[in-house]
Write a protein that holds these residues in place. Structure first.
Motif, PDB file in Angstrom:
ATOM      1  N   PRO A   8     -48.192  64.763 -64.924  1.00  0.00           N
ATOM      2  CA  PRO A   8     -48.990  63.525 -64.937  1.00  0.00           C
ATOM      3  C   PRO A   8     -50.218  63.683 -65.834  1.00  0.00           C
ATOM      4  CG  PRO A   8     -49.320  64.708 -62.883  1.00  0.00           C
ATOM      5  CD  PRO A   8     -48.251  65.451 -63.617  1.00  0.00           C
ATOM      6  N   ILE A   9     -50.432  62.713 -66.678  1.00  0.00           N
ATOM      7  CA  ILE A   9     -51.564  62.709 -67.604  1.00  0.00           C
ATOM      8  C   ILE A   9     -52.269  61.357 -67.476  1.00  0.00           C
ATOM      9  CG2 ILE A   9     -52.312  62.927 -69.999  1.00  0.00           C
ATOM     10  CD1 ILE A   9     -51.113  65.463 -68.956  1.00  0.00           C
ATOM     11  N   LEU A  10     -53.587  61.374 -67.331  1.00  0.00           N
ATOM     12  CA  LEU A  10     -54.389  60.159 -67.273  1.00  0.00           C
ATOM     13  C   LEU A  10     -55.282  60.110 -68.507  1.00  0.00           C
ATOM     14  CD1 LEU A  10     -55.262  57.617 -65.737  1.00  0.00           C
ATOM     15  CD2 LEU A  10     -57.000  59.015 -64.580  1.00  0.00           C
ATOM     16  N   LEU A  11     -55.105  59.063 -69.319  1.00  0.00           N
ATOM     17  CA  LEU A  11     -55.884  58.897 -70.540  1.00  0.00           C
ATOM     18  C   LEU A  11     -56.802  57.686 -70.384  1.00  0.00           C
ATOM     19  CD1 LEU A  11     -53.060  59.433 -73.200  1.00  0.00           C
ATOM     20  CD2 LEU A  11     -54.632  61.134 -72.252  1.00  0.00           C
ATOM     21  N   ARG A  12     -58.056  57.854 -70.825  1.00  0.00           N
ATOM     22  CA  ARG A  12     -59.020  56.755 -70.777  1.00  0.00           C
ATOM     23  C   ARG A  12     -59.587  56.548 -72.172  1.00  0.00           C
ATOM     24  NH1 ARG A  12     -60.551  59.361 -65.769  1.00  0.00           N
ATOM     25  NH2 ARG A  12     -60.118  58.008 -63.978  1.00  0.00           N
ATOM     26  N   TYR A  13     -59.411  55.354 -72.685  1.00  0.00           N
ATOM     27  CA  TYR A  13     -59.951  54.981 -73.987  1.00  0.00           C
ATOM     28  C   TYR A  13     -61.025  53.912 -73.784  1.00  0.00           C
ATOM     29  CZ  TYR A  13     -55.810  57.311 -75.836  1.00  0.00           C
ATOM     30  OH  TYR A  13     -54.836  58.240 -76.129  1.00  0.00           O
ATOM     31  N   ALA A  14     -62.148  54.099 -74.468  1.00  0.00           N
ATOM     32  CA  ALA A  14     -63.245  53.141 -74.332  1.00  0.00           C
ATOM     33  C   ALA A  14     -62.859  51.761 -74.825  1.00  0.00           C
ATOM     34  CB  ALA A  14     -64.474  53.656 -75.088  1.00  0.00           C
ATOM     35  N   ALA A  15     -61.994  51.707 -75.821  1.00  0.00           N
ATOM     36  CA  ALA A  15     -61.536  50.434 -76.388  1.00  0.00           C
ATOM     37  C   ALA A  15     -60.261  50.714 -77.163  1.00  0.00           C
ATOM     38  CB  ALA A  15     -62.607  49.829 -77.300  1.00  0.00           C
ATOM     39  N   PRO A  16     -59.434  49.719 -77.401  1.00  0.00           N
ATOM     40  CA  PRO A  16     -58.236  49.945 -78.215  1.00  0.00           C
ATOM     41  C   PRO A  16     -58.606  50.195 -79.678  1.00  0.00           C
ATOM     42  CG  PRO A  16     -58.456  47.618 -77.671  1.00  0.00           C
ATOM     43  CD  PRO A  16     -59.503  48.341 -76.889  1.00  0.00           C
TER      44      PRO A  16
END
Length: 629
Positions: A8-16
């Motif tokens: 399992p990997i959780l990725l968080r991007y501030a914006a596309p």
């Protein structure tokens, strides 16, 4: 230890990621995973056309998927239901697949205040690493057949601002399409990482993206083992851009309807490399620098994937092919001036059991030092890389032998903490995850592969008994496996075709009798495949010594020589106990001539066999069995 089903990997991007275009200036804004801290690079580009074409090629390799896809019969089955046909199991499965596709996942956030929760993907997002001398993006195709690393040198930027480190990058189809339409005649700026321009955005902000992935362990295993393959010794040859163009032109204008479908390299010292495309036997004379090294003929597969490089041809200054062992990836290094593209191509997809024997060589051996000593050496190497930056193998030996140093670096590559830069031939620090990958989790691709290596660990339990060459089809291998846990023996066999793929397999075990190959190969087939590959490697090492030659009783070698007219003379020599069989002729033109010579003893036959091979070598023939990638 068997591989886990998924990580399992959780990725968080501030914006596309997006392209901000203005009449006189454009800005390519690539969003990075905010969990990895302040990482990024920013600066105007000196060659926007190179950036555009290189990124488009990288995206093509990322999305490439050559796996077989069955035809979608949903519409046809719906038509049958309307006609009042019986609701078969296929119809219910089609309905279920349709409903899962329509209602199974939440819609992606489009800036309406909801986070972007997408369906689990089968592959990681691209990996961006900022080094002091370059910024690199790594991708691995979804079918596990192609790896690419695109490195932009600092010279591409005017006044580069950088924060060193590694993070995942949002390279969605939308931003790829926008980059493809980039106006290169205006000023273009690259901004990868919002932390350079503004404080990190809160994960709950309206434009933030949160993506939860379930990365299959098989995909992660293939990605990391390709890194390990890059550390192995290789034979390299230089090609001119026109050589690559000629090969791509033939592949685009012709379609092979029968095997073999390989790309052969003829490497003769003092002459430029030659390329031969099968099955047409089209000879392409090289225009690059002369090859320096021992003479050899190397046969490679996966050539169709080279068509993805077509867009970069106007930027290519030189190309280099790195050829490793049989079944291992072929690395292509394209010098693009201010950028370098390294591509690793294989002849298979999904890293299936056909590649189990090849990747068996990628697990580091401790060489008698022990696991603790290997870990200690790997720790010193990693600390040295962090302190001094990219370094070659000789600088990382730290008093150890080259074999032990390479094994320790292979271990770090499998853990995701070190990268081998094939283009520069140096090792670089690169933290794929915040925590290192446990190499035991990716040691085996399946429980059956783990059981196969359990069988191989018992001395003499797996034994190839017969190797039969089938003219025009391939090689049939028979074996015996003594399974001590089952208290019985099994007799697996399989046939490897001319392209190195398994075309037929059989085993006497209950698993094969119950389901055949529908559930994949049994552990006895995998064990025989690995044992056969190890035996061939041991024979190649032994035959270089007089003691090793004395143990050979049956062997077949093929030697080739290119004449001034372009014709290729093929000489095949076989040793079978007290008989030496000779076969020679021009490839594709005449029926080969044959001769059998009987001797009184096997020793006399063996001496005559090796004398014949030495005579062929001295007369300009090249061993075509020496390497095949």
């Amino acid at each position: 230890m068997t591989a886990a089903l998924a990580r399992p990997i959780l990725l968080r991007y501030a914006a596309p990621s997006e392209l901000a275009a203005a009449p006189l200036q454009s800005s390519v804004r690539l969003s990075l995973d905010s969990a990895r801290g302040p990482v990024g690079v920013r600066g105007p580009l000196r060659d926007a056309a190179l950036f555009r074409d290189a990124m488009a090629t990288l995206a093509t390799l990322l999305e490439s998927d050559l796996r077989y896809k069955g035809r979608d019969r949903t519409a046809y089955l719906a038509y049958l239901m309307k006609q009042g046909k019986k609701a078969t199991a296929a119809i219910w499965e089609a309905q279920k697949a349709y409903l899962e596709g329509a209602l199974g996942g939440g819609a992606a956030g489009q800036g309406d205040g909801s986070p972007d929760v997408r369906k689990p993907a089968g592959a990681l997002d691209p990996v961006l690493t900022v080094h002091p001398d370059e910024v690199a993006i790594e991708v691995f195709s979804r079918d596990e057949s192609a790896y690419a690393r695109l490195a932009f040198s600092s010279d591409l930027f005017e006044g580069r601002e950088a924060a060193h480190g590694t993070a995942f990058v949002d390279l969605s189809p939308r931003i790829v399409e926008q980059i493809d339409r980039l106006r290169v005649y205006t000023k273009v700026e690259l901004d990868a990482g919002a932390s350079l321009a503004a404080p990190p955005t809160s994960p709950t902000s309206p434009t933030s993206i949160e993506r939860s992935l379930e990365v299959p362990a098989t995909w992660l295993r293939g990605f990391l083992q390709v890194q390990s393959a890059a550390t192995l010794p290789a034979v390299s040859c230089e090609l001119a851009p026109i050589d690559l163009y000629n090969a791509l032109f033939v592949l685009r204008t012709r379609k092979a309807k029968k095997p073999p479908r390989g790309l052969r390299f003829e490497l003769v010292p003092g002459k430029p490399p030659r390329l031969i495309l099968e099955p047409w036997e089209i000879l392409l004379e090289g225009h690059g620098p002369p090859y320096e090294g021992p003479p050899r003929v190397v046969r490679t597969f996966g050539r169709q994937r080279l068509l993805a490089l077509s867009r970069l041809l106007p930027h290519v200054r030189s190309a280099r092919a790195e050829l490793r062992g049989p079944g291992l990836p072929v690395f292509w290094v394209l010098d693009l001036g201010r950028a370098t593209l390294t591509v690793a191509l294989t002849g298979w997809t999904d890293a299936s059991w056909a590649s189990a024997a090849s990747f068996d060589a990628l697990m580091p051996r401790d060489g008698g030092r022990g696991a603790g000593a290997l870990d200690a050496l790997a720790g010193r190497q990693r600390a040295l890389l962090r302190e001094r930056g990219p370094l070659p193998l000789a600088a990382l030996a730290a008093g150890a032998s080259a074999e032990d140093a390479r094994a320790a670096l292979q271990l770090e590559c499998l853990r995701g903490r070190v990268l081998y830069d094939v283009a520069r031939r140096v090792y670089r620090p690169r933290e794929l995850f915040a925590e290192p990958v446990d190499e035991r989790e990716i040691r085996y691709g399946s429980p059956r592969e783990a059981a196969a290596h359990r069988l191989l660990a018992a001395p003499g339990a797996v034994r190839p008994t017969k190797v039969h060459e089938i003219a025009g089809e391939g090689t049939e291998i028979h074996g015996e496996v003594a399974d001590r846990e089952a208290h019985r023996g099994f007799s697996p066999r399989f046939t490897v075709d001319l392209e190195g793929r398994v075309s037929d397999a059989w085993c006497s075990c209950p698993a094969f009798r119950r389901s055949g190959l529908r559930e994949g190969p049994c552990e006895h087939m995998i064990a025989l495949r690995v044992a056969y590959a190890r035996e061939r490697a041991a024979q190649d090492a032994q035959r270089k010594t007089a003691e090793g030659r004395a143990l050979i009783r049956a062997e077949t070698r093929t030697y080739v020589r290119r004449e001034a007219s372009g014709a290729e003379v093929v000489y095949r020599v076989s040793l079978d106990d007290r008989v030496v069989h000779l076969s020679w002729g021009t490839r594709g033109k005449d029926d080969p001539r044959h001769q059998r010579i009987w001797f009184d003893t096997d020793g006399e036959a063996r001496d005559a066999y090796f004398k014949r091979l030495d005579a062929l070598t001295s007369s300009g023939f090249v061993d075509a069995e020496a390497s095949s990638a």
